[in-house]
Write an enzyme that holds these catalytic residues in place. Structure first.
Site, PDB file in Angstrom:
ATOM      1  N   ASP A   1       0.825  -1.204   0.000  1.00  0.00           N
ATOM      2  CA  ASP A   1       0.000   0.000   0.000  1.00  0.00           C
ATOM      3  C   ASP A   1       0.865   1.263   0.000  1.00  0.00           C
ATOM      4  OD1 ASP A   1      -2.645   0.678  -0.238  1.00  0.00           O
ATOM      5  OD2 ASP A   1      -2.932   1.073   1.897  1.00  0.00           O
TER       6      ASP A   1
ATOM      7  N   ASP B   1      -9.199  -1.792   2.746  1.00  0.00           N
ATOM      8  CA  ASP B   1      -8.882  -1.185   4.029  1.00  0.00           C
ATOM      9  C   ASP B   1      -9.868  -1.597   5.112  1.00  0.00           C
ATOM     10  OD1 ASP B   1      -6.765   0.200   2.820  1.00  0.00           O
ATOM     11  OD2 ASP B   1      -8.092   1.826   2.199  1.00  0.00           O
TER      12      ASP B   1
END
Length: 518
Positions: free
Chosen positions: A296, A334
């Site tokens: 990420d 997420d």
């Protein structure tokens, strides 16, 4: 508000600071409302999905099967197939995610106009969304039905048990040593003061019939020669949920993709993912999260791919929030990726609960279903008597710690986002928040080794305590083949068959054993 701000503009530096801070808070209230919305929307699917993913832990014995005249119905597999993660996934997840993201990025750049890609992906995710939203809607309807028609409720003094077979409500405890219960004068299946309302007999009959419709299940049989041979348990909530899911997807594709429908589909995807995915062990899940943590960071800070794909593709793979400027968004990854660890933490809490019962009682307790009891928990919150809702009232230390860590990580993400005014990799803050809270809690409680050794691969199950040998993988497959052959014989003369029928039940006794009329 202007008068209040004037008050804080005095000579005191402290008052001036409070005044300027309050003015800024008021001026940016739309932004803060959006961020609060984002925070609550990210925690919501994790909370409900983790509770829906509860299942029998290795520290509990399987519940006793109720006697039935339909042995075939007893063989139906009610637990979903769980996809367990392995340590190698810590490498494969970031690699596959990078390849997928890079492919989408290059495709967007090559097409220049992503409208065709948006249409293809929208219809693909819409097809999946029917089942995701359908499952979420069906389980939500089940929660509502348990609130309207609980199986047990309390008025703070007595515990009332609803007996649908005899259309009565009874009080008192029932056990082998003291099978004594008292029939009350309540004529309907409703809880609390609603149960004392003198409805007409015809309306009471409708209420009992409605309760039976919502609580009972049917057997769906589907056979298509050479292609399909299945048998499932189906409830009214499943049918209604699937219908609502289909309606939601149609509305999403015909109403301009409203943000709340996008989020509903996102909730459905997350909710389903928690029930079919498991990190298997805490250390495997930690490795996977750390790998995606690095992924990420690289994709957001060092390449334009993540931001380009997220902002270009208008597909339901994110949560979106209306607000000032362009609003806000949060990728489903997420929510799902930290969420599967948090769901594992809740199942670990349940494992510890039964392990402690074993130490206290000296024998392994049988598992009592802990999901779908929201109505019973609500109506018996003030009761001191033991009841079925107690199965869902176990200490949730690790789950609560992970929720605190997740919220701290999300708040940190929002603060940094506002300060730098640049897209942030949420996993940069969520992964440390969740992992530190979980492993830190284990360290403080002295349960690091217990947490490290916990696994959901089946190796902790011990069925020998009931005189049963643990089945090997080959034996499980052999039994599945035998069931398949038996089902094939049932359809020896059929080309195709689809049916929905009531399961066979033993007829209730004419008299309610151990119960007397008041």
């Amino acid at each position: 508000m202007d008068t209040l701000f004037t008050f804080f503009q005095g000579d005191s530096p402290a008052l001036q600071y409070i005044g300027s801070w309050s003015a800024s808070l008021w001026d940016n209230r739309d932004m803060y409302q959006m961020q609060l919305h984002l925070l609550l929307a990210s925690v919501f699917p994790i909370y409900i999905g983790a509770h829906a993913a509860l299942r029998r832990p290795p520290s509990a014995l399987a519940p006793k099967k109720q006697p039935s005249t339909d042995n075939e119905d007893d063989e139906l597999d009610l637990e979903p197939a769980i996809e367990g993660l392995r340590p190698s996934d810590a490498i494969m997840f970031p690699v596959l995610a990078s390849i997928t993201l890079g492919g989408l990025y290059l495709l967007i750049k090559w097409l220049k106009d992503p409208s065709l890609l948006n249409k293809i992906m929208t219809w693909y995710f819409s097809t999946l969304g029917v089942f995701g939203v359908g499952k979420l809607a069906g389980d939500s309807l089940h929660v509502i039905s348990t609130i309207i028609f609980p199986s047990v409720w309390s008025d703070g003094k007595q515990l009332y048990h609803v007996k649908p077979d005899f259309q009565i409500q009874v009080t008192g405890e029932s056990s082998r040593s003291q099978p004594l219960r008292t029939i009350t004068d309540k004529k309907n299946p409703l809880p609390s003061f609603f149960s004392s309302i003198p409805f007409a007999e015809s309306l009471n009959t409708i209420l009992w019939s409605t309760r039976a419709l919502l609580k009972n299940h049917w057997i769906f049989r589907g056979y298509l020669h050479g292609l399909l041979n299945t048998k499932l348990r189906v409830t009214f909530h499943d049918v209604a949920g699937l219908t609502l899911g289909l309606a939601a997807i149609i509305a999403y594709n015909t109403s301009g993709k409203a943000w709340w429908l996008t989020n509903l589909m996102g909730f459905g995807f997350c909710y389903g993912a928690f029930q079919i995915m498991s990190p298997t062990t805490f250390w495997t899940g930690s490795l996977v999260l750390m790998g995606l943590f690095i992924y990420d960071i690289v994709m957001v800070f060092y390449t334009p791919m993540m931001v380009t794909v997220a902002t270009t593709l208008d597909v339901p793979i994110k949560l979106v929030f209306p607000g000032p400027k362009r609003g806000g968004m949060l990728g489903l990854g997420d929510v799902v990726l930290p969420g599967i660890m948090m769901a594992l933490a809740l199942r670990f809490d349940l494992y510890l609960h039964y392990a402690r019962k074993h130490l206290k009682q000296g024998e392994t307790a049988r598992y009592v279903e802990a999901t779908g009891l929201w109505g019973e928990r609500f109506w018996t919150s003030g009761s001191k008597e033991k009841n079925v809702a107690d199965a869902a009232r176990f200490p949730k230390t690790y789950f609560k710690a992970s929720v605190v860590g997740y919220v701290i990580g999300m708040l940190t993400t929002l603060v940094v986002l506002n300060y730098f005014n640049h897209a942030q990799p949420a996993l940069l803050y969520l992964v440390p928040g969740v992992l530190i809270s979980l492993w830190g809690t284990a360290w403080v409680r002295g349960e690091i080794q217990l947490m490290w050794g916990y696994t959901e691969d089946g190796s902790l199950n011990d069925d020998r305590k009931e005189g049963k040998e643990e089945l090997t993988k080959e034996e499980v497959e052999q039994r599945a083949d035998e069931r398949e052959k038996r089902r094939s014989k049932e359809h020896a003369h059929h080309v195709f068959l689809f049916s929905l029928s009531d399961p066979k039940h033993d007829l209730p006794k004419a008299k309610l054993d151990g119960e007397k009329e008041e």
